[in-house]
Design a protein around this motif. Structure first.
Motif, mmCIF file in Angstrom:
data_model
loop_
_atom_site.group_PDB
_atom_site.id
_atom_site.type_symbol
_atom_site.label_atom_id
_atom_site.label_comp_id
_atom_site.label_asym_id
_atom_site.label_seq_id
_atom_site.Cartn_x
_atom_site.Cartn_y
_atom_site.Cartn_z
ATOM 1 N N ARG A 320 0.801 -1.219 0.000
ATOM 2 C CA ARG A 320 0.000 0.000 0.000
ATOM 3 C C ARG A 320 0.837 1.273 0.000
ATOM 4 O O ARG A 320 0.429 2.293 -0.546
ATOM 5 N N ARG A 321 2.012 1.236 0.594
ATOM 6 C CA ARG A 321 2.865 2.417 0.664
ATOM 7 C C ARG A 321 3.326 2.880 -0.719
ATOM 8 O O ARG A 321 3.641 4.062 -0.918
ATOM 9 N N GLN A 335 8.365 -4.152 -6.360
ATOM 10 C CA GLN A 335 7.728 -4.003 -7.666
ATOM 11 C C GLN A 335 6.839 -5.180 -8.024
ATOM 12 O O GLN A 335 5.743 -5.006 -8.577
ATOM 13 N N ALA A 336 7.289 -6.405 -7.715
ATOM 14 C CA ALA A 336 6.485 -7.590 -8.029
ATOM 15 C C ALA A 336 5.190 -7.589 -7.211
ATOM 16 O O ALA A 336 4.111 -7.916 -7.732
ATOM 17 N N ARG A 342 -2.099 -4.823 -8.242
ATOM 18 C CA ARG A 342 -2.862 -4.184 -9.320
ATOM 19 C C ARG A 342 -3.617 -5.207 -10.154
ATOM 20 O O ARG A 342 -4.750 -4.957 -10.586
ATOM 21 N N ALA A 343 -3.003 -6.359 -10.367
ATOM 22 C CA ALA A 343 -3.671 -7.409 -11.143
ATOM 23 C C ALA A 343 -4.881 -7.962 -10.399
ATOM 24 O O ALA A 343 -5.891 -8.334 -11.011
ATOM 25 N N PRO A 346 -8.700 -4.518 -9.816
ATOM 26 C CA PRO A 346 -8.879 -3.712 -11.039
ATOM 27 C C PRO A 346 -9.079 -2.218 -10.767
ATOM 28 O O PRO A 346 -8.620 -1.387 -11.540
ATOM 29 N N ALA A 347 -9.756 -1.882 -9.667
ATOM 30 C CA ALA A 347 -9.990 -0.466 -9.371
ATOM 31 C C ALA A 347 -8.669 0.260 -9.123
ATOM 32 O O ALA A 347 -8.460 1.382 -9.609
ATOM 33 N N LEU A 348 -7.757 -0.392 -8.404
ATOM 34 C CA LEU A 348 -6.454 0.224 -8.140
ATOM 35 C C LEU A 348 -5.626 0.305 -9.415
ATOM 36 O O LEU A 348 -4.909 1.275 -9.640
#
Length: 404
Positions: A320-321, A335-336, A342-343, A346-348
């Motif tokens: 979240r940070r 990063q992973a 995100r995958a 979907p909203a994020l």
């Protein structure tokens, strides 16, 4: 008693108590006051006045600061201003005189003064970035020609006033700027802390209360608005340097030229127009900071929804940070996780994608003003039709932005 004995006893008394006869705690207070004056001289004169031209200072005030810095640091105005300007021009890149992203945090924190001295020998830096600094008779014949004389006189004065304790006072004075400015601000201020704005560099605010280093603790704010005379931007932040500027201004001894822009709002327009675009671009850092708040609120809503279903929210909480940050500011080890979140949400993912599109409004140089206004209108329309409450609400808010 012989003259020699009398003189010797007088010398011993002088070294023991100095001319003031001050106690250790009185000497400590004086030392802290003097080091604070040095900090104020650096932030008001060298930094805000000379390096960035963010304010004008009365000649008498400016010269007092110049004299005090000669006595307490031996630093030259042209060298300091040139090195700092180069830092902004090359920030976090090869050529940055003191970036922990280039040299490493240990090097900058512990050897920041050595990095400064090395860069001060670079004549190209002085020629290219040192323009507009003082070049009067005193600068040429005293401050520059005899840069070490001032600190030597300070040593004699400290010992004369406080005796042997004066040696400790002088040592603290000599270490104060190398530690706080070169080490803490140049080092930690680009490595650790909080960020109000997604500036293009790694600058951070070390503390929301800029007192010890004269307001320089608000380093991310400064790198976002480098020509502002005021470093604080949030209600909970305090810049003591700005307090001193305000006091000087009341007496006609200082005149701020710029302060951080403020995001203003009017009536919500049916359609964002070119005036809206102009206001958004002028306040782009505040616009993106506001978008980041919306993203954080959306993340919190997603976390709450997962916990309400007794589902695993650990991955989302771990990432979240970084979800509202620029992709190049996300550490490699996260990063992973960010991509996975995100995958899975979907909203994020859509909010992140539209964040990048919004940023294109001021970084896309191939579109003219009219086309960029159309791009903004299209962005608002898609945001409000996305079905994501945070996007819809923020788009409506953007349509109310105006120039202050």
């Amino acid at each position: 008693m012989s003259v020699i004995e009398s003189g010797w006893n007088g010398l011993i008394a002088l070294l023991s108590n100095g001319l003031t006869g001050a106690t250790w705690w009185q000497v400590l207070i004086v030392a802290l006051v003097m080091t604070h004056i040095t900090i104020v001289s650096v932030t008001l004169f060298l930094h805000r006045h000379q390096a960035h031209r963010a304010l004008d200072l009365h000649p008498a005030v400016a010269h007092f600061f110049r004299f005090w810095l000669w006595m307490t640091t031996g630093m030259l105005t042209k060298e300091w201003a040139a090195i700092h300007r180069k830092h902004h021009a090359k920030c976090e890149q090869d050529g940055d005189p003191h970036s922990p992203q280039v040299f490493g945090i240990k090097k900058v924190f512990w050897e920041g003064a050595e990095l400064y001295r090395a860069e001060a020998k670079n004549q190209d830096t002085l020629d290219r970035y040192g323009h507009g600094t003082p070049d009067d008779w005193m600068e040429r014949n005293v401050y520059t020609r005899h840069s070490r004389l001032g600190v030597s006189l300070m040593l004699i004065l400290d010992v004369a006033l406080f005796g042997a304790l004066g040696l400790a006072v002088w040592a603290v004075q000599m270490a104060w700027i190398p530690f706080w400015a070169a080490g803490v601000i140049n080092g930690i201020g680009h490595f650790w802390g909080y960020r109000n704005f997604e500036a293009t560099d790694a600058s951070t605010n070390v503390s929301p209360w800029g007192i010890i280093v004269g307001g320089e603790e608000l380093h991310n704010n400064h790198h976002t608005y480098p020509t502002s005379a005021k470093f604080s931007v949030k209600p909970y932040e305090f810049d003591i340097g700005w307090l001193y500027i305000s006091i000087l201004a009341k007496f006609g001894l200082a005149k701020p030229k710029k302060t951080p822009p403020k995001l203003a709002f009017g009536d919500v327009k049916p359609v964002a127009d070119e005036k809206t675009l102009e206001a958004i671009i002028a306040n782009r850092y505040e616009v993106m900071a506001g978008y980041a708040r919306q993203m954080r609120a959306t993340v919190q809503a997603e976390v709450d929804a997962l916990k309400a279903r007794s589902a695993d929210a650990s991955m989302l909480e771990a990432a979240r940070r970084w979800l509202h940050r620029d992709d190049d500011k996300v550490p490699a080890k996260y990063q992973a996780k960010v991509a996975q979140v995100r995958a899975a949400h979907p909203a994020l993912a859509q909010m992140h994608a539209m964040r990048e599109e919004l940023r294109q409004l001021w970084s896309n140089t191939s579109h003219n003003r009219e086309q960029l206004a159309k791009d903004l209108q299209a962005w608002c329309r898609r945001a409000e039709e996305s079905g994501i409450a945070a996007l819809r609400d923020y788009s409506v808010k953007l349509r109310a932005v105006r120039l202050a």
